[in-house]
Design an enzyme around this catalytic site. Structure first.
Site, PDB file in Angstrom:
ATOM      1  N   LYS A 107      -8.025 -11.941  -7.524  1.00  0.00           N
ATOM      2  CA  LYS A 107      -9.236 -12.052  -6.719  1.00  0.00           C
ATOM      3  C   LYS A 107     -10.166 -10.863  -6.997  1.00  0.00           C
ATOM      4  O   LYS A 107      -9.710  -9.769  -7.328  1.00  0.00           O
ATOM      5  CB  LYS A 107      -8.907 -12.139  -5.223  1.00  0.00           C
ATOM      6  CG  LYS A 107      -8.406 -10.854  -4.599  1.00  0.00           C
ATOM      7  CD  LYS A 107      -8.534 -10.876  -3.078  1.00  0.00           C
ATOM      8  CE  LYS A 107      -8.405  -9.448  -2.558  1.00  0.00           C
ATOM      9  NZ  LYS A 107      -8.953  -9.209  -1.259  1.00  0.00           N
ATOM     10  N   LYS A 118     -12.434  -4.816  -4.128  1.00  0.00           N
ATOM     11  CA  LYS A 118     -13.103  -3.513  -4.179  1.00  0.00           C
ATOM     12  C   LYS A 118     -12.191  -2.428  -4.717  1.00  0.00           C
ATOM     13  O   LYS A 118     -12.642  -1.455  -5.268  1.00  0.00           O
ATOM     14  CB  LYS A 118     -13.672  -3.047  -2.847  1.00  0.00           C
ATOM     15  CG  LYS A 118     -13.201  -3.671  -1.625  1.00  0.00           C
ATOM     16  CD  LYS A 118     -13.920  -3.032  -0.424  1.00  0.00           C
ATOM     17  CE  LYS A 118     -13.805  -3.888   0.788  1.00  0.00           C
ATOM     18  NZ  LYS A 118     -14.202  -3.399   2.017  1.00  0.00           N
ATOM     19  N   LYS A 152       0.821  -1.215   0.000  1.00  0.00           N
ATOM     20  CA  LYS A 152       0.000   0.000   0.000  1.00  0.00           C
ATOM     21  C   LYS A 152       0.852   1.261   0.000  1.00  0.00           C
ATOM     22  O   LYS A 152       0.428   2.291  -0.502  1.00  0.00           O
ATOM     23  CB  LYS A 152      -0.978  -0.003   1.179  1.00  0.00           C
ATOM     24  CG  LYS A 152      -1.992  -1.114   1.073  1.00  0.00           C
ATOM     25  CD  LYS A 152      -3.380  -0.696   1.520  1.00  0.00           C
ATOM     26  CE  LYS A 152      -4.355  -1.786   1.115  1.00  0.00           C
ATOM     27  NZ  LYS A 152      -5.703  -1.600   1.589  1.00  0.00           N
TER      28      LYS A 152
HETATM   29  P1  ATP Z   1      -9.522  -4.691  -1.084  1.00  0.00           P
HETATM   30  O1  ATP Z   1      -9.990  -5.213  -2.388  1.00  0.00           O
HETATM   31  O2  ATP Z   1      -9.507  -3.203  -0.988  1.00  0.00           O
HETATM   32  O3  ATP Z   1      -8.276  -5.375  -0.591  1.00  0.00           O
HETATM   33  P2  ATP Z   1     -11.288  -6.457   0.025  1.00  0.00           P
HETATM   34  O4  ATP Z   1     -12.307  -6.575  -1.037  1.00  0.00           O
HETATM   35  O5  ATP Z   1     -10.250  -7.518   0.149  1.00  0.00           O
HETATM   36  O6  ATP Z   1     -10.627  -5.062  -0.061  1.00  0.00           O
HETATM   37  P3  ATP Z   1     -11.598  -6.330   2.894  1.00  0.00           P
HETATM   38  O7  ATP Z   1     -12.401  -5.335   3.645  1.00  0.00           O
HETATM   39  O8  ATP Z   1     -10.131  -6.238   2.962  1.00  0.00           O
HETATM   40  O9  ATP Z   1     -12.083  -6.314   1.378  1.00  0.00           O
HETATM   41  O10 ATP Z   1     -12.028  -7.787   3.270  1.00  0.00           O
HETATM   42  C1  ATP Z   1     -13.196  -8.181   3.910  1.00  0.00           C
HETATM   43  C2  ATP Z   1     -13.230  -9.692   3.923  1.00  0.00           C
HETATM   44  O11 ATP Z   1     -13.571 -10.221   2.612  1.00  0.00           O
HETATM   45  C3  ATP Z   1     -11.881 -10.327   4.273  1.00  0.00           C
HETATM   46  O12 ATP Z   1     -12.066 -11.379   5.182  1.00  0.00           O
HETATM   47  C4  ATP Z   1     -11.360 -10.848   2.940  1.00  0.00           C
HETATM   48  O13 ATP Z   1     -10.503 -11.951   3.081  1.00  0.00           O
HETATM   49  C5  ATP Z   1     -12.654 -11.236   2.222  1.00  0.00           C
HETATM   50  N1  ATP Z   1     -12.494 -11.176   0.742  1.00  0.00           N
HETATM   51  C6  ATP Z   1     -12.144 -10.094   0.029  1.00  0.00           C
HETATM   52  N2  ATP Z   1     -12.104 -10.363  -1.292  1.00  0.00           N
HETATM   53  C7  ATP Z   1     -12.446 -11.666  -1.436  1.00  0.00           C
HETATM   54  C8  ATP Z   1     -12.603 -12.549  -2.571  1.00  0.00           C
HETATM   55  N3  ATP Z   1     -12.422 -12.131  -3.815  1.00  0.00           N
HETATM   56  N4  ATP Z   1     -12.957 -13.827  -2.345  1.00  0.00           N
HETATM   57  C9  ATP Z   1     -13.175 -14.256  -1.088  1.00  0.00           C
HETATM   58  N5  ATP Z   1     -13.052 -13.483   0.037  1.00  0.00           N
HETATM   59  C10 ATP Z   1     -12.689 -12.203  -0.130  1.00  0.00           C
END
Ligand code: ATP
Ligand code: LTN
Length: 326
Positions: free
Chosen positions: A192, A195, A111
């Site tokens: 993956k 967001k 980051k």
């Molecule tokens: P960013 O994309 O900004 O890293 P994020 O989408 O990973 O954010 P977080 O708030 O970091 O979102 O994660 C919330 C939860 O969702 C965490 O437990 C993370 O492991 C899970 N998660 C995020 N993306 C995925 C995905 N594509 N598949 C399964 N689980 C996910």
């Protein structure tokens, strides 16, 4: 009873990966454990942000969590900034973590390279996360693979504190779902679903309407050949769709392939299953969003429950550290 704690940041929009990989698991754990879930607004301050957007995102994320099945009667659901002990205990965690340990955190490395302004808080973020977890005598932390290093650090901090100042913290363990629980981007199935991804076409948001969902699945990247079968190495696109279809309909990805002949059928079936999966979540969300006072009330109850546990733990911390009582 096992105590479970997890947190989610009110940044960006919640997507299908969050729901299938994390939130569904959180919902299921409500019946098996004493669950504490936190919207971590203080963590959102580590990067430059807009105050109005943060306020709206914190409320709307809370509403989406409830709409997805978190039940404030059966779990403790609260906002981190409502419980002062988090910030206070984070300082203690910073003083217990070694500078070198924080410097090795890969999320900081990633980051800090992609941001123009790198705050001190971005560097000490894992210490705040350790405070979140340790304040609740947590046994288990359900998180994605990307958070494993932060939970390891939390364990190291807890053990170091306990050996320096006497038994104070429960040493937690990470609960990480199998890789099948990872939802991949529809346009780039090697990444993956995320967001922070600019390619919004590859991300299904929980609040996308049926037409948007159908369009995104129709445009999803598939693989060469034309057979619908689960093979994540050679057919990452098709396999991701099968994983989503399986997860949305309570079947294994292999079983989800049954009866599907063509890629077009797979896309249509997956889109339909996801629309149906999200329909009740969206309906409930819109009800909750129409009554923000009710959300604030739920959050007040959550904060009261959380504060009681956090304050008792932090009293122990203060006393064992040699801070004068008040
Ligand atoms: P960013 O994309 O900004 O890293 P994020 O989408 O990973 O954010 P977080 O708030 O970091 O979102 O994660 C919330 C939860 O969702 C965490 O437990 C993370 O492991 C899970 N998660 C995020 N993306 C995925 C995905 N594509 N598949 C399964 N689980 C996910
Ligand atoms: N760092 C996590 C969010 C988070 C968290 C926590 C998760 C903050 N505090 C405590 C589990 C336990 C993330 O980026 N997903």
């Amino acid at each position: 009873m096992t105590r479970v704690f997890s947190g989610i940041k009110p940044t960006g929009s919640v997507h299908l990966g969050n729901l299938l990989g994390a939130l569904r698991n959180w919902v299921a754990m409500q019946d098996e454990a004493d669950t504490v879930y936190c919207v971590v607004d203080l963590h959102a301050l580590t990067v430059p942000h807009d105050p109005e957007e943060l306020r709206a995102a914190t409320l709307s994320l809370t509403q989406l969590l409830v709409a997805s099945g978190l039940d404030p009667e059966r779990c403790t659901l609260f906002v981190q900034g409502h419980v002062r002990e988090h910030a206070e205990c984070a300082w203690v965690m910073e003083c217990t973590a070694a500078f070198g340990e924080l410097r090795r955190m890969t999320q900081f490395k990633d980051k800090s390279e992609s941001n123009d302004f790198v705050s001190g808080g971005l560097f000490t973020y894992p210490a705040l996360q350790a405070a979140d977890i340790l304040l609740y005598d947590t046994d288990q932390v359900p998180v994605g693979e990307d958070q494993r290093q932060h939970i390891e650090l939390t364990r190291d901090i807890a053990m170091r504190f306990n050996s320096r100042y006497g038994e104070t913290f429960v040493v937690p363990e990470a609960i990480i779902p199998p890789t099948g629980a990872r939802v991949m981007d529809l346009q780039h199935p090697e990444n993956k679903m995320s967001k922070s991804d600019d390619g919004a076409q590859g991300t299904i948001l929980l609040l996308d309407d049926p037409a948007a969902i159908e369009k995104k699945f129709k445009r999803a990247v598939t693989d060469s050949g034309n057979e619908v079968c689960y093979d994540p190495v050679d057919k990452p696109g098709v396999s991701n769709l099968l994983s989503i279809l399986g997860a949305a309909t309570g079947r294994s990805p292999e079983a989800a392939a049954d009866g599907l002949e063509r890629y077009g059928d797979l896309k249509a079936a997956t889109a339909e299953a996801v629309v149906e999966l999200l329909r009740p979540v969206q309906a409930r969300y819109h009800e909750l969003a129409a009554d923000p006072a009710e959300t604030s009330r739920l959050l007040e109850i959550g904060a009261d429950k959380a504060r009681e546990v956090a304050a008792a733990t932090f009293d122990r911390v203060r006393s064992n550290l040699g801070l004068l009582g008040r």
